[in-house]
Design a protein around this motif. Structure first.
Motif, PDB file in Angstrom:
ATOM      1  N   GLY A   6     -48.018 -92.104 -64.088  1.00 39.11           N
ATOM      2  CA  GLY A   6     -46.832 -91.849 -64.769  1.00 39.11           C
ATOM      3  C   GLY A   6     -45.680 -92.610 -65.148  1.00 39.11           C
ATOM      4  O   GLY A   6     -45.255 -91.699 -65.929  1.00 39.11           O
ATOM      5  N   GLY A   7     -45.486 -93.724 -64.573  1.00 40.97           N
ATOM      6  CA  GLY A   7     -44.560 -94.559 -64.976  1.00 40.97           C
ATOM      7  C   GLY A   7     -45.023 -94.904 -66.266  1.00 40.97           C
ATOM      8  O   GLY A   7     -43.643 -95.368 -67.253  1.00 40.97           O
ATOM      9  N   SER A  18     -49.074 -93.172 -59.457  1.00 41.12           N
ATOM     10  CA  SER A  18     -47.437 -93.769 -59.652  1.00 41.12           C
ATOM     11  C   SER A  18     -47.274 -94.507 -61.068  1.00 41.12           C
ATOM     12  O   SER A  18     -46.838 -94.952 -61.996  1.00 41.12           O
ATOM     13  CB  SER A  18     -46.790 -94.829 -58.380  1.00 41.12           C
ATOM     14  OG  SER A  18     -46.830 -93.737 -57.132  1.00 41.12           O
ATOM     15  N   MET A  55     -45.563 -89.669 -60.877  1.00 41.56           N
ATOM     16  CA  MET A  55     -45.484 -90.718 -59.887  1.00 41.56           C
ATOM     17  C   MET A  55     -45.417 -90.042 -58.723  1.00 41.56           C
ATOM     18  O   MET A  55     -45.792 -90.889 -57.305  1.00 41.56           O
ATOM     19  CB  MET A  55     -44.325 -91.214 -60.495  1.00 41.56           C
ATOM     20  CG  MET A  55     -44.510 -91.678 -61.921  1.00 41.56           C
ATOM     21  SD  MET A  55     -42.982 -92.887 -62.529  1.00 41.56           S
ATOM     22  CE  MET A  55     -42.269 -93.875 -60.594  1.00 41.56           C
ATOM     23  N   PRO A  63     -47.185-100.038 -55.910  1.00 37.68           N
ATOM     24  CA  PRO A  63     -46.918 -98.659 -56.242  1.00 37.68           C
ATOM     25  C   PRO A  63     -48.435 -97.586 -56.249  1.00 37.68           C
ATOM     26  O   PRO A  63     -48.875 -99.249 -56.179  1.00 37.68           O
ATOM     27  CB  PRO A  63     -46.212 -98.487 -57.417  1.00 37.68           C
ATOM     28  CG  PRO A  63     -46.464 -99.889 -57.767  1.00 37.68           C
ATOM     29  CD  PRO A  63     -46.138-100.749 -56.463  1.00 37.68           C
ATOM     30  N   ILE A  76     -38.832 -95.512 -62.380  1.00 35.27           N
ATOM     31  CA  ILE A  76     -39.696 -96.038 -62.498  1.00 35.27           C
ATOM     32  C   ILE A  76     -39.145 -97.532 -62.455  1.00 35.27           C
ATOM     33  O   ILE A  76     -39.612 -98.375 -61.232  1.00 35.27           O
ATOM     34  CB  ILE A  76     -40.034 -96.174 -64.172  1.00 35.27           C
ATOM     35  CG1 ILE A  76     -40.546 -94.661 -64.829  1.00 35.27           C
ATOM     36  CG2 ILE A  76     -41.517 -97.259 -64.614  1.00 35.27           C
ATOM     37  CD1 ILE A  76     -40.504 -95.050 -65.970  1.00 35.27           C
TER      38      ILE A  76
END
Length: 293
Positions: A265-266, A262, A138, A258, A244
């Motif tokens: 990753g979230g 991101s 992220m 985002p 997040i």
């Protein structure tokens, strides 16, 4: 034992939910960081005093004495993690700070193993590594040139956070959250020494008050209580959820979309934490069933 773990995970998760508006409300305000730190520290100290006064009433001083020198350490570490985060953000790219802060669960686990000989199950290590990887993904999109001071302060913040939770974990019979007011006063005092004693605009004052009188004191209290029931590394891992939800709130209210990285990753972090929660609840139900039989 499993009931205690579920309780600890629940307390930490609720604490993280309360801290998620932090990034949004910080971004909405337009005050100088030093001024923000002063009012953040002062209002938090007042909030902690009120919360603990209601919780313990005449027994508050006795609870503070029970914390001993470890309570003073937790207070100082709380102040250091706050200062490290803000100064780090001011002196290097946000992505650099987030990447370093995301190592807090690993630092916490290593400290617990080296000093208190506390080990984590393999499944928890796997979840921590997956969460740290997702949170780092992220932050990669925001990576930038790292000023030495900013990088150092970010590492100091991560280490202070991990150390605070570990020391709280080492004395579960004492409620270290009663000492946080002293850490908040340290933050306010440090900011005051460098010119932070200024009155913000009415708009900024309202947002700062909302953050520091409502969300942060509840969040910090619950997160500080978490290590009484679960390892510090797991509490630190739960804090990755803030990245997040905080990013989602910023996107929802400020329109900061985002990046694809991101989002990936979230999703990794959310999936790992959901899996961790599912495993713990399943184990709790299994143990409860065996006990009833």
């Amino acid at each position: 034992m499993q009931t205690t773990r579920i309780k600890g995970l629940t307390i930490a998760a609720i604490g993280v939910l309360f801290i998620t508006p932090d990034a949004l409300l910080v971004k909405i305000t337009s005050v100088d960081p030093v001024v923000f730190l002063f009012w953040r520290g002062l209002l938090l100290a007042i909030s902690f005093l009120v919360i603990n006064g209601v919780r313990y009433r005449s027994g508050l001083m006795s609870e503070m004495r029970k914390c001993g020198w470890k309570g003073l350490f937790c207070a100082a570490a709380f102040a250091m993690s706050t200062l490290g985060f803000v100064v780090g953000m001011k002196n290097t790219a946000a992505g650099n700070v987030l990447v370093i802060l995301n190592t807090a669960p690993v630092i916490a686990a290593v400290i617990a193993w080296l000093i208190w000989k506390e080990t984590l199950p393999l499944r928890t290590w796997v979840i921590i590594i997956v969460c740290v990887t997702g949170a780092t993904i992220m932050a990669i999109s925001e990576l930038g040139r790292g000023e030495p001071l900013g990088l150092f302060m970010a590492f100091l913040a991560a280490t202070a956070l991990a150390s605070n939770l570990n020391v709280a974990r080492s004395k579960p019979d004492a409620d270290m959250s009663v000492m946080l007011m002293f850490g908040a006063l340290m933050v306010a005092g440090a900011a005051a020494l460098v010119g932070g004693v200024q009155i913000p605009s009415l708009r900024d004052s309202l947002f700062i008050a909302l953050l520091c009188l409502v969300f942060l004191p509840v969040a910090a209290t619950l997160i500080q209580i978490g290590p009484r029931y679960i390892p510090a590394a797991e509490v630190s891992m739960m804090l990755l959820l803030e990245t997040i939800i905080g990013a989602f709130l910023v996107w929802l209210f400020l329109g900061e979309v985002p990046t694809p990285l991101s989002l990936v990753g979230g999703l990794i972090v959310l999936s790992a934490l959901a899996t961790h929660g599912w495993i713990e609840v399943t184990r709790y139900r299994s143990i409860k069933t065996q006990t009833s039989e």
